[in-house]
Design an enzyme around this catalytic site. Structure first.
Site, PDB file in Angstrom:
ATOM      1  N   SER A 143      76.614  18.069  32.856  1.00  0.00           N
ATOM      2  CA  SER A 143      75.956  19.151  32.107  1.00  0.00           C
ATOM      3  C   SER A 143      75.616  20.263  33.083  1.00  0.00           C
ATOM      4  CB  SER A 143      74.664  18.644  31.462  1.00  0.00           C
ATOM      5  OG  SER A 143      73.914  19.729  30.932  1.00  0.00           O
ATOM      6  N   TYR A 157      66.594  14.164  32.670  1.00  0.00           N
ATOM      7  CA  TYR A 157      67.964  14.266  32.150  1.00  0.00           C
ATOM      8  C   TYR A 157      68.827  15.107  33.102  1.00  0.00           C
ATOM      9  CZ  TYR A 157      71.724  16.137  29.161  1.00  0.00           C
ATOM     10  OH  TYR A 157      72.937  16.532  28.658  1.00  0.00           O
TER      11      TYR A 157
END
Ligand code: NAP
Length: 248
Positions: A143, A157
């Site tokens: 990501s 995360y």
């Protein structure tokens, strides 16, 4: 050689788009999921309805026992995996670091990091020329959070995706001479259910003005990047982190 792909977290979002596109491009696909069997079965039925080959296999990627069973089911029902897409990933309620409980951190790291490592390990045992395999490709779903850090939302995360970037770069070098390419996509803000897990289902509406292309991405736009990295078109690409983020 038959093309056989395992997509972890293939029942929804980016994983589902990847599984479906892979089937269109001639892969037999193992659609892994954790809980949502009906969504996984919808993808399998759609693929089969168009003449493709697919299975749905429940496995929590953070469990070693489940990962072993996932690869065994693929071996037995489809054949030797040629592409692994390490896509399964989770995030939890948006909050600052000082409010994050230890068990939350463990859940995030167990699924997002340990899960990807375990699946990569099983794939390499099957693909590596060192073990008599025919080679293959691993595509990790990282990501842009790994470089943005997700402050105030989910640094845990974001850090897990930093680990995925490092896994990608290190493993790519470790197995490059054994016929295996390892790459990652780094999606930006993609329209899937994951934002609801953070407590903000409409997160893209808040953020889209800050994206140079002024919109969130679609899961299929990430799937196309994954399929390119998996394919022979990317034959000299390994250890790469490909951003699919509308310029953000
Ligand atoms: P999503 O719509 O929430 O789908 C998540 C998928 O992962 C589901 O199929 C889910 O299965 C599966 N899953 C969750 N935990 C699992 C586990 N422990 N074991 C096996 N499968 C598990 O997510 P998404 O947005 O498509 O995200 C897919 C990947 O892209 C993730 O790695 C995410 O971090 C990454 N990503 C997403 C975005 C974005 O904006 N959407 C941006 C950058 C990166 P069940 O339904 O059965 O639980």
């Amino acid at each position: 050689m038959e093309k056989i792909m395992i997509v972890t977290g293939g029942s929804r979002g980016i994983g589902a788009a990847t599984a479906y596109l892979a089937a269109e491009r001639g892969y037999a696909v193992c659609v892994n999921y954790r809980r949502d069997r009906s969504s996984a079965m919808k993808i399998v039925e759609k693929i089969e309805g168009e003449g493709g080959r697919a299975i749905a296999v429940a496995a929590d990627v953070s469990s070693e026992k489940d990962v072993l069973a996932l690869f065994k089911a693929t071996d037995e029902q489809l054949g030797m995996v040629t592409v692994l897409v390490n896509n399964a990933g989770i995030l939890e309620q948006q909050m600052r670091l000082e409010n994050m409980a230890a068990d939350r951190l463990q859940r995030i790291f167990a699924v997002n990091i340990t899960g990807a490592f375990l699946c990569a390990r099983e794939a390499i045992k099957r693909m590596s020329a060192k073990h008599g395999g025919m080679g293959g490709a691993i595509v990790n779903v990282s990501s842009i959070a790994s470089r943005l850090g997700s402050p105030g939302e989910y640094i845990d995360y974001a850090a897990s995706k930093g680990a995925i970037d490092t896994l990608t770069m290190g493993l790519a070098k470790e197995v490059a001479a054994e016929g295996i390419r390892v790459n990652a996509v780094r999606p930006g803000f993609i329209d899937t259910d994951i934002h609801a897990s953070g407590g903000e289902p409409d997160r893209l509406d808040r953020i889209k003005a800050s994206i140079p292309m002024k919109r969130g991405g679609e899961a299929i736009e990430v799937a196309r990047g994954i399929l390119w990295l998996a394919s022979d078109e990317a034959s000299y690409t390994t250890g790469s982190l490909v951003e699919i983020a509308g310029g953000r």
